[in-house]
Enzyme design. Structure first.
Site, PDB file in Angstrom:
ATOM      1  N   ASN A   9     -20.456  -5.398  -0.138  1.00 50.45           N
ATOM      2  CA  ASN A   9     -19.191  -5.653  -0.840  1.00 50.45           C
ATOM      3  C   ASN A   9     -18.443  -6.735  -0.072  1.00 50.45           C
ATOM      4  O   ASN A   9     -17.880  -6.481   0.993  1.00 50.45           O
ATOM      5  CB  ASN A   9     -18.386  -4.336  -0.885  1.00 50.45           C
ATOM      6  CG  ASN A   9     -17.011  -4.534  -1.504  1.00 50.45           C
ATOM      7  OD1 ASN A   9     -16.724  -5.569  -2.101  1.00 50.45           O
ATOM      8  ND2 ASN A   9     -16.153  -3.530  -1.356  1.00 50.45           N
ATOM      9  N   TRP A  10     -18.450  -7.938  -0.627  1.00 57.27           N
ATOM     10  CA  TRP A  10     -17.830  -9.069   0.088  1.00 57.27           C
ATOM     11  C   TRP A  10     -16.311  -9.085  -0.041  1.00 57.27           C
ATOM     12  O   TRP A  10     -15.652  -9.906   0.600  1.00 57.27           O
ATOM     13  CB  TRP A  10     -18.383 -10.397  -0.442  1.00 57.27           C
ATOM     14  CG  TRP A  10     -19.812 -10.652  -0.095  1.00 57.27           C
ATOM     15  CD1 TRP A  10     -20.622  -9.894   0.700  1.00 57.27           C
ATOM     16  CD2 TRP A  10     -20.601 -11.769  -0.527  1.00 57.27           C
ATOM     17  NE1 TRP A  10     -21.861 -10.467   0.796  1.00 57.27           N
ATOM     18  CE2 TRP A  10     -21.876 -11.616   0.048  1.00 57.27           C
ATOM     19  CE3 TRP A  10     -20.350 -12.876  -1.343  1.00 57.27           C
ATOM     20  CZ2 TRP A  10     -22.895 -12.540  -0.173  1.00 57.27           C
ATOM     21  CZ3 TRP A  10     -21.357 -13.786  -1.566  1.00 57.27           C
ATOM     22  CH2 TRP A  10     -22.624 -13.625  -0.987  1.00 57.27           C
ATOM     23  N   LYS A  11     -15.769  -8.268  -0.920  1.00 56.64           N
ATOM     24  CA  LYS A  11     -14.314  -8.250  -1.154  1.00 56.64           C
ATOM     25  C   LYS A  11     -13.826  -9.687  -1.453  1.00 56.64           C
ATOM     26  O   LYS A  11     -14.552 -10.443  -2.080  1.00 56.64           O
ATOM     27  CB  LYS A  11     -13.595  -7.603   0.036  1.00 56.64           C
ATOM     28  CG  LYS A  11     -14.200  -6.236   0.362  1.00 56.64           C
ATOM     29  CD  LYS A  11     -13.395  -5.430   1.327  1.00 56.64           C
ATOM     30  CE  LYS A  11     -14.120  -4.099   1.572  1.00 56.64           C
ATOM     31  NZ  LYS A  11     -13.369  -3.187   2.417  1.00 56.64           N
ATOM     32  N   HIS A  95     -12.895   1.604  -6.175  1.00 58.49           N
ATOM     33  CA  HIS A  95     -12.824   1.402  -4.722  1.00 58.49           C
ATOM     34  C   HIS A  95     -11.425   1.797  -4.238  1.00 58.49           C
ATOM     35  O   HIS A  95     -10.445   1.567  -4.945  1.00 58.49           O
ATOM     36  CB  HIS A  95     -13.126  -0.064  -4.395  1.00 58.49           C
ATOM     37  CG  HIS A  95     -13.298  -0.294  -2.926  1.00 58.49           C
ATOM     38  ND1 HIS A  95     -12.229  -0.389  -2.075  1.00 58.49           N
ATOM     39  CD2 HIS A  95     -14.414  -0.407  -2.160  1.00 58.49           C
ATOM     40  CE1 HIS A  95     -12.691  -0.561  -0.840  1.00 58.49           C
ATOM     41  NE2 HIS A  95     -14.010  -0.576  -0.873  1.00 58.49           N
ATOM     42  N   GLU A  97      -9.438   0.437  -2.287  1.00 58.05           N
ATOM     43  CA  GLU A  97      -8.469  -0.675  -2.280  1.00 58.05           C
ATOM     44  C   GLU A  97      -7.899  -0.885  -3.676  1.00 58.05           C
ATOM     45  O   GLU A  97      -6.732  -1.245  -3.840  1.00 58.05           O
ATOM     46  CB  GLU A  97      -9.140  -1.950  -1.730  1.00 58.05           C
ATOM     47  CG  GLU A  97      -9.327  -1.837  -0.218  1.00 58.05           C
ATOM     48  CD  GLU A  97     -10.472  -2.646   0.355  1.00 58.05           C
ATOM     49  OE1 GLU A  97     -10.977  -3.560  -0.312  1.00 58.05           O
ATOM     50  OE2 GLU A  97     -10.872  -2.335   1.500  1.00 58.05           O
ATOM     51  N   GLU A 167     -16.603   7.158   0.315  1.00 53.29           N
ATOM     52  CA  GLU A 167     -16.004   6.267   1.305  1.00 53.29           C
ATOM     53  C   GLU A 167     -14.690   6.863   1.798  1.00 53.29           C
ATOM     54  O   GLU A 167     -13.652   6.670   1.152  1.00 53.29           O
ATOM     55  CB  GLU A 167     -15.719   4.899   0.684  1.00 53.29           C
ATOM     56  CG  GLU A 167     -16.945   4.168   0.197  1.00 53.29           C
ATOM     57  CD  GLU A 167     -16.692   2.678   0.151  1.00 53.29           C
ATOM     58  OE1 GLU A 167     -17.344   1.950   0.894  1.00 53.29           O
ATOM     59  OE2 GLU A 167     -15.811   2.251  -0.611  1.00 53.29           O
ATOM     60  N   GLY A 173     -12.978  -0.331   6.973  1.00 52.25           N
ATOM     61  CA  GLY A 173     -12.434  -1.486   7.686  1.00 52.25           C
ATOM     62  C   GLY A 173     -11.744  -1.121   8.987  1.00 52.25           C
ATOM     63  O   GLY A 173     -11.028  -1.934   9.568  1.00 52.25           O
ATOM     64  N   SER A 213     -17.065   1.375   7.500  1.00 47.02           N
ATOM     65  CA  SER A 213     -17.463   0.902   8.839  1.00 47.02           C
ATOM     66  C   SER A 213     -18.945   1.103   9.150  1.00 47.02           C
ATOM     67  O   SER A 213     -19.317   1.418  10.283  1.00 47.02           O
ATOM     68  CB  SER A 213     -16.582   1.545   9.926  1.00 47.02           C
ATOM     69  OG  SER A 213     -15.239   1.146   9.741  1.00 47.02           O
ATOM     70  N   GLY A 234     -18.967  -3.266   3.849  1.00 45.78           N
ATOM     71  CA  GLY A 234     -17.968  -4.326   3.693  1.00 45.78           C
ATOM     72  C   GLY A 234     -18.133  -5.357   4.794  1.00 45.78           C
ATOM     73  O   GLY A 234     -18.990  -6.242   4.730  1.00 45.78           O
ATOM     74  N   GLY A 235     -17.321  -5.225   5.848  1.00 45.19           N
ATOM     75  CA  GLY A 235     -17.268  -6.217   6.928  1.00 45.19           C
ATOM     76  C   GLY A 235     -18.628  -6.653   7.465  1.00 45.19           C
ATOM     77  O   GLY A 235     -18.867  -7.855   7.637  1.00 45.19           O
TER      78      GLY A 235
HETATM   79  P1  PGA Z   1     -16.195  -1.658   5.597  1.00 46.52           P
HETATM   80  O1  PGA Z   1     -15.871  -1.608   4.030  1.00 46.52           O
HETATM   81  O2  PGA Z   1     -17.687  -1.573   5.745  1.00 46.52           O
HETATM   82  O3  PGA Z   1     -15.632  -2.973   6.061  1.00 46.52           O
HETATM   83  O4  PGA Z   1     -15.507  -0.485   6.221  1.00 46.52           O
HETATM   84  C1  PGA Z   1     -16.568  -0.748   3.190  1.00 46.52           C
HETATM   85  C2  PGA Z   1     -16.015  -0.822   1.786  1.00 46.52           C
HETATM   86  O5  PGA Z   1     -14.811  -1.045   1.641  1.00 46.52           O
HETATM   87  O6  PGA Z   1     -16.752  -0.671   0.806  1.00 46.52           O
END
Ligand code: PGA
Length: 250
Positions: A9-11, A95, A97, A167, A173, A213, A234-235
């Protein structure tokens, strides 16, 4: 054995040029991989270009969100069929977010899941408790409500097409991941809940991902748990190098 599903997930990161370069490198290294399913979720602006690079490979493309309406006066929104048109096979929905920063609730997420299925997209439905909810000991109640309302009025046949991503909000994050055992406990509950909704053995083959994470150091332990069938990253998915290390977990 459920085929592992690894999602990047590149956001809100990467220009079209950066996205294409990443996709080309990833295709060269993993474009014929058959024992895991790899999915990349670039921002909307890069979807088509990335899909073109990954065409006829075993790496699929996902949207990070969509609207549930097929078309109309919804300035700034993207429809399910537009995602299909841009080359998407999957879509991430609900998600945290989106839920926290853009006010999406379980009802909205449910409309999106139904619309995605109707368009032939495979939803990746995200769930997770906040830190306060975990501390209050209500994690499973929160997950159950998100799952029950998110899957409201969806047939057992369709539930099979949905991947669930657990999640925990406090792990996204933050560098603070759930332990493999903490994640496994919740995953096991989720599988049981799906089993109860479907009233069949289909839950045995449901794909349940962990996200929050995830990195090359913890992915192996997570993937060794019986009810963890993949990860949403994500990251650590933002460079080909670190995503490749995750894909090669042992
Ligand atoms: P993260 O993000 O790996 O940076 O914690 C995961 C996500 O939001 O899907």
């Amino acid at each position: 054995m459920i085929k592992p599903l690894i999602v990047a997930n590149w956001k809100m990161h990467k220009t079209i040029g950066e996205s294409v370069e990443y996709a080309e490198q990833l295709r060269r290294r993993f474009g014929e991989l058959r024992d895991k399913t790899i999915v990349i979720a670039p921002p909307f602006t890069s979807l088509y270009s990335v899909s073109e690079v990954l065409k006829d490979s075993t790496i699929y493309v996902a949207g990070q969100n969509m609207n549930w309406e097929p078309s109309g006066s919804f300035t700034g929104e993207i429809s399910p069929s537009m995602l299909v048109d841009a080359g998407c096979r999957y879509v991430i929905l609900g998600h945290s977010e989106r839920r926290i920063k853009f006010g999406e609730n379980n009802g909205i997420v449910n409309k999106k899941v139904k619309a995605a299925l109707l368009a032939g997209l495979r939803p990746i439905l995200c769930l997770g408790e906040s830190e306060e909810e975990r501390e209050a000991g209500i994690t499973i109640d929160i997950i159950k409500k998100q799952l029950q309302e998110g899957l409201n009025n969806i047939s057992s046949d369709d539930i099979e097409k949905i991947a669930i991503a657990y999640e925990p909000v406090w792990a996204i994050g933050t560098g603070r991941t759930a332990t493999a055992q903490e994640a496994q406990d919740v995953h096991c509950h989720i599988r049981r809940m799906i089993h109860n909704f479907c009233k069949s053995d289909r839950a045995d083959t449901s794909t349940i991902l962990y996200g929050g994470s995830v990195n090359a150091g913890n992915v192996g332990d997570l993937m060794n748990q019986p009810d963890i069938n993949g990860v949403l990253v994500g990251g650590a998915s933002l460079t080909v190098e670190s995503f490749a290390d995750i894909l090669q977990y042992k």
